[in-house]
Design a protein around this motif. Structure first.
Motif, short mmCIF file in Angstrom:
data_model
loop_
_atom_site.label_atom_id
_atom_site.label_comp_id
_atom_site.label_asym_id
_atom_site.label_seq_id
_atom_site.Cartn_x
_atom_site.Cartn_y
_atom_site.Cartn_z
N MET A 1 67.39 0.31 7.00
CA MET A 1 67.00 0.32 5.58
C MET A 1 68.24 0.14 4.73
O MET A 1 69.22 0.87 4.89
N GLU A 2 68.22 -0.82 3.83
CA GLU A 2 69.37 -1.18 3.01
C GLU A 2 69.23 -0.57 1.61
O GLU A 2 68.25 -0.80 0.92
N ASN A 3 70.22 0.23 1.21
CA ASN A 3 70.25 0.79 -0.14
C ASN A 3 70.85 -0.25 -1.09
O ASN A 3 72.02 -0.62 -0.94
N CYS A 4 70.05 -0.71 -2.05
CA CYS A 4 70.45 -1.84 -2.90
C CYS A 4 70.86 -1.45 -4.31
O CYS A 4 71.48 -2.27 -5.01
N TYR A 5 70.51 -0.23 -4.76
CA TYR A 5 70.76 0.10 -6.17
C TYR A 5 70.58 1.60 -6.36
O TYR A 5 69.74 2.23 -5.70
N TYR A 6 71.37 2.15 -7.29
CA TYR A 6 71.27 3.59 -7.62
C TYR A 6 71.48 3.76 -9.12
O TYR A 6 72.38 3.14 -9.69
N ARG A 7 70.65 4.59 -9.75
CA ARG A 7 70.80 4.82 -11.19
C ARG A 7 70.30 6.23 -11.51
O ARG A 7 69.26 6.66 -11.00
N GLU A 8 71.04 6.91 -12.38
CA GLU A 8 70.62 8.23 -12.86
C GLU A 8 70.29 8.16 -14.33
O GLU A 8 70.92 7.42 -15.09
N SER A 9 69.28 8.91 -14.73
CA SER A 9 68.96 9.11 -16.14
C SER A 9 68.59 10.57 -16.31
O SER A 9 68.38 11.27 -15.31
N PRO A 10 68.51 11.08 -17.54
CA PRO A 10 68.22 12.51 -17.72
C PRO A 10 66.93 12.94 -17.01
O PRO A 10 65.84 12.47 -17.36
N GLY A 11 67.09 13.76 -16.00
CA GLY A 11 65.93 14.29 -15.30
C GLY A 11 65.43 13.46 -14.13
O GLY A 11 64.54 13.90 -13.39
N PHE A 12 65.98 12.24 -13.94
CA PHE A 12 65.43 11.36 -12.91
C PHE A 12 66.54 10.57 -12.20
O PHE A 12 67.58 10.30 -12.77
N ILE A 13 66.27 10.21 -10.96
CA ILE A 13 67.15 9.33 -10.18
C ILE A 13 66.30 8.16 -9.68
O ILE A 13 65.20 8.36 -9.13
N PHE A 14 66.81 6.94 -9.86
CA PHE A 14 66.11 5.74 -9.40
C PHE A 14 66.97 5.06 -8.34
O PHE A 14 68.18 4.85 -8.53
N GLU A 15 66.35 4.70 -7.23
CA GLU A 15 67.03 3.99 -6.15
C GLU A 15 66.17 2.82 -5.67
O GLU A 15 64.94 2.86 -5.79
N VAL A 16 66.83 1.79 -5.11
CA VAL A 16 66.13 0.62 -4.58
C VAL A 16 66.54 0.43 -3.12
O VAL A 16 67.73 0.46 -2.79
N PHE A 17 65.52 0.21 -2.26
CA PHE A 17 65.76 0.05 -0.83
C PHE A 17 65.03 -1.19 -0.32
O PHE A 17 63.90 -1.46 -0.72
N ASN A 18 65.68 -1.93 0.58
CA ASN A 18 65.04 -3.02 1.30
C ASN A 18 64.76 -2.54 2.72
O ASN A 18 65.68 -2.25 3.50
N THR A 19 63.47 -2.45 3.06
CA THR A 19 63.09 -1.97 4.39
C THR A 19 62.71 -3.11 5.33
O THR A 19 62.18 -2.86 6.41
N TRP B 1 61.53 -1.44 -2.08
CA TRP B 1 60.99 -0.21 -2.65
C TRP B 1 61.89 0.30 -3.78
O TRP B 1 63.12 0.27 -3.65
N ILE B 2 61.27 0.79 -4.84
CA ILE B 2 61.97 1.52 -5.90
C ILE B 2 61.49 2.97 -5.80
O ILE B 2 60.29 3.23 -5.85
N THR B 3 62.41 3.89 -5.64
CA THR B 3 62.02 5.29 -5.60
C THR B 3 62.47 5.98 -6.88
O THR B 3 63.56 5.70 -7.40
N ALA B 4 61.60 6.83 -7.38
CA ALA B 4 61.90 7.66 -8.55
C ALA B 4 61.86 9.11 -8.10
O ALA B 4 60.86 9.55 -7.51
N SER B 5 62.91 9.86 -8.38
CA SER B 5 62.98 11.26 -7.98
C SER B 5 63.11 12.13 -9.21
O SER B 5 64.02 11.94 -10.03
N TRP B 6 62.19 13.07 -9.35
CA TRP B 6 62.30 14.08 -10.39
C TRP B 6 63.34 15.12 -9.97
O TRP B 6 63.55 15.34 -8.77
N ARG B 7 63.95 15.76 -10.93
CA ARG B 7 64.94 16.80 -10.60
C ARG B 7 64.28 17.97 -9.87
O ARG B 7 64.92 18.67 -9.11
N GLY B 8 62.98 18.15 -10.08
CA GLY B 8 62.30 19.27 -9.44
C GLY B 8 61.86 19.00 -8.02
O GLY B 8 61.20 19.84 -7.41
N GLY B 9 62.17 17.83 -7.48
CA GLY B 9 61.86 17.58 -6.08
C GLY B 9 60.74 16.59 -5.83
O GLY B 9 60.52 16.19 -4.69
N ARG B 10 60.02 16.18 -6.88
CA ARG B 10 58.95 15.20 -6.67
C ARG B 10 59.55 13.81 -6.50
O ARG B 10 60.55 13.48 -7.13
#
Length: 726
Positions: A1-19, A24-33
């Motif tokens: 799995m290739e990690n292609c991009y990473y970005r943080e914003s207030p309360g959230f983390i966005f990452e992009v992966f090539n599987t 895939w674009i993943t969005a992560s809440w600070r609370g674990g979702r």
């Protein structure tokens, strides 16, 4: 799995992966979702990242697969740190069949499985949206919005529909590309396969009221990010004249009975007895137009003359069918049987009678007040929870539910409350206000399933707003927002431009029923009028900005697209050759009931006489006569707070300051526009001259507008000439 991009914003983390088979674009809440969004898909794998282009607020991925080349653009709107917008295009190398496409939105487990609830998802050809919240972990919400307008080229090429493409079952959610059947996607041309907006929220709204507020807020925030949908000016006074002529002179619009003339429901539908709702649905807009224009419309007296014949002495109330012809009902449908009442049909004629009575009409007042005891008896009998059909005399339930487990006509308490509030305003009798409050409370607990029919729910929203104004009780304001959330769950927030729909616009149309496959002119007109009334009552109150924005935008787009309900504005091929009720005269300026998905012909139900009030409702609300200046002002947003001082007119444009509307200054025929100026919040602005000789201004919402002019010296005859010249 290739990690292609990473970005943080207030309360959230966005990452992009090539599987390999997906980007895939993943969005992560600070609370674990966590949530994964599939931006591109390559069945069988072999997806390679060719290059990446990165900007301050966006990133673009160029991907190669075995069947073609993807371009994925990911944007992060600066004003919305918890939103991302992803557009995916594909250039196929070969003609490409799509037998299956997975949904693109997957909640990811963390330390515990991810669970949640989808509150709203696309029904039929409605907006491509999904509103959901997490239940484990306990917080977090999402509005997913697929801008289906962007996929019209795909549908035209493959002859597929975008109905029912956004939804799914937990945990496989979101959009699924419609599978091709006989026609593949052609090679060598770029096609948009997805245009998705995901708006995240760290909080989970609690209860139906919190969810309604959150949905309205999130929808409005996505809406302002959408590409503007172009509107044009429609000459509604001109359309009105043609419609008035055909309504008066087309024999198929009328039925003669007992020496009186009645409007048919559909053109040339003589098999169905006259209905009280039909007469009043046309009469009220005609009276609005008479007041605005100062001209007498002859048919208003004709319609008024027949109203008392709908009063049923057996129940002491206005009824649905003409009493003398009720026994001629043919039983072809469930409701076309003697003594069967469809619950909302009892209340709607009374609502319009009350609106006419408020204009000072004594006969309307008498018919209304003479019906209210029966209406209250029915409400109390059913404990403010109306079935679909019941027997007028015995109140025996004939059909309890619209569908198994869906309940009866769940928004009727709202239209009943509206009737009671009108009666209270007319009489000041406390019992009517008490009834309105009782009915209002019956709307609680219905969540996003409150909507039965669009006009009922629209009028219910206004009734709840009025109760809030009268009592100060926040419950009623919450109920008002709940009604509106149900409305905006049932709109068409994309422009269908494939098949027959290439010849008409659909953006922001309102569907009449929860599962209706088409939009209908009558319910849209009723919603239009109800929303104007809502904003008029709210003009000096603090309400959700999202509500002002969405109501104003619905009204603006209706002023543009409702022209296409008229058969002369459509190619003959768009209209059905077979009609359910009456006949379809393609030269007649009477609207068809239905506009359909582009792969279906429209006008299949019939030509709707009871929707013929459309231009008579639009013109008085959007044109302002200035006879002293020999001109008329038109604006396609709702407006209020008009003040006329000498040779100046001031008013407020409603809506949201981030969005735009059109204002026109229209001269009397033979006159030139001159000697005037326009200000916005005190600052002078210049317009643009149109080919018709009008002056056009593009204005922001929520502004105070001033128009000043030099008098033309034609006060006496200019007003009448304004009407005749358009």
């Amino acid at each position: 799995m290739e990690n292609c991009y990473y970005r943080e914003s207030p309360g959230f983390i966005f990452e992009v992966f090539n599987t390999g088979d997906s980007l895939w674009i993943t969005a992560s809440w600070r609370g674990g979702r966590r949530l994964a969004f599939r931006a591109a898909y390559a069945p069988g794998g072999g997806m390679e990242l060719q290059r990446r282009e990165k900007g301050a607020e966006h990133v673009v991925f160029h991907l190669k697969t075995l069947f073609g080349n993807y371009r994925v653009r990911l944007d992060f709107p600066p004003a919305e740190p918890s939103m991302f917008h992803c557009v995916t295009t594909l250039v196929p190398d070969i003609p490409l069949h799509v037998p299956f496409w997975p949904r693109d939105c997957v909640p990811l487990p963390g330390k515990t499985p991810a669970t949640g609830k989808v509150h709203i998802s696309q029904e039929g050809i409605r907006s491509g949206l999904m509103y959901m919240s997490f239940t484990q972990p306990a917080n977090g919400s999402l509005l997913y919005f697929q801008d289906l307008s962007a996929l019209n080229d795909y549908c035209n090429a493959t002859e597929t529909s975008l109905g029912g493409t956004v939804g799914g079952r937990w945990p496989e959610l979101g959009f699924s590309l419609p599978p091709t059947k006989e026609k593949p996607l052609p090679a060598g041309k770029e096609f948009v396969l997805s245009d998705a907006y995901l708006l995240l929220d760290a909080q989970k709204a609690t209860g139906e009221f919190g969810q309604a507020r959150q949905f309205l807020d999130m929808l409005s925030r996505v809406y302002v990010q959408l590409p503007p949908v172009k509107t044009t000016y429609r000459n509604w006074p001109h359309i009105l004249k043609k419609s008035l002529h055909d309504l008066e002179h087309k024999a198929g619009c009328w039925l003669q009975a007992d020496g009186k003339s009645y409007l048919n429901a559909y053109v040339s539908d003589y098999a169905t007895p006259p209905e009280s709702m039909v007469q009043l649905a046309v009469l009220l807009p005609l009276m609005d137009y008479e007041e605005w224009s100062g001209e007498k419309v002859n048919m208003t007296d004709v319609i008024k003359e027949g109203l008392p014949t709908f009063y049923d002495d057996r129940i002491k109330s206005i009824s649905r069918w003409l009493v003398s012809m009720e026994e001629k009902l043919d039983g072809s449908e469930e409701h076309k049987k003697p003594r069967v009442m469809d619950s909302w049909y009892l209340h709607h004629p009374l609502l319009n009678l009350s609106r006419i009575a408020m204009k000072g009409d004594k006969n309307a007042r008498q018919l209304l007040l003479g019906s209210l005891d029966y209406v209250i008896k029915v409400a109390r009998h059913f404990k403010y929870d109306w079935p679909v059909f019941y027997h007028l005399d015995t109140l025996e339930v004939i059909k309890a539910e619209a569908a198994p487990g869906k309940g009866g006509e769940r928004d009727v308490p709202g239209i009943y409350a509206h009737v009671m509030l009108q009666a209270y305003e007319l009489t000041k009798e406390q019992k009517y206000l008490t009834e309105a409050k009782r009915a209002a409370k019956a709307l609680q607990g219905r969540g996003f399933d409150l909507f039965y029919q669009a006009n009922n729910t629209a009028f219910a929203s206004g009734a709840m707003l009025r109760l809030w104004k009268m009592t100060g009780d926040e419950l009623y304001l919450d109920l008002s927002y709940l009604c509106l959330a149900n409305i905006f769950k049932n709109v068409w927030l994309w422009d269908c431009d494939y098949g027959h729909a290439r010849y008409y616009q659909t953006f922001f149309a309102l569907f009449p029923l929860n599962n209706a496959p088409y939009t209908a002119v009558y319910e849209e007109l009723e919603g239009f009028s109800a929303f104007h009334d809502y904003l008029a009552h709210a003009k000096d109150r603090v309400i959700m900005p999202a509500v002002r924005l969405l109501l104003a935008e619905f009204i603006k787009h209706m002023m543009h697209r409702s022209l296409f309900y008229y058969p002369p504005e459509l190619p003959p091929s768009v209209l059905s050759g077979q009609v359910k009720s009456g006949e379809l005269d393609k030269k007649l300026w009477i609207p068809v009931e239905d506009l359909q998905d582009g792969w279906k012909t429209s006008g299949t139900v019939g030509q709707e006489v009871y929707g013929a009030g459309l231009p008579f409702a639009l013109v008085p609300r959007h044109y302002y006569k200035i006879p002293e200046a020999a001109m008329m002002m038109y604006i396609d947003y709702p407006s209020c707070n008009y003040v006329k001082r000498g040779q100046s007119l001031f008013f407020t444009v409603q809506g949201d300051e981030r969005l735009h509307c059109r204002m026109l200054l229209i001269p009397v025929e033979g006159e030139n526009l001159s000697g005037y100026n326009v200000t916005v919040s005190g600052k002078a602005v210049k317009g643009k001259r149109t080919p018709e000789g009008y002056e056009e201004f593009i204005l922001n919402g929520n502004q105070r507008i001033g128009i000043r002019w030099k008098a033309k010296g034609r006060k006496k005859k200019a007003a009448a000439q304004l009407i005749k010249s358009l």
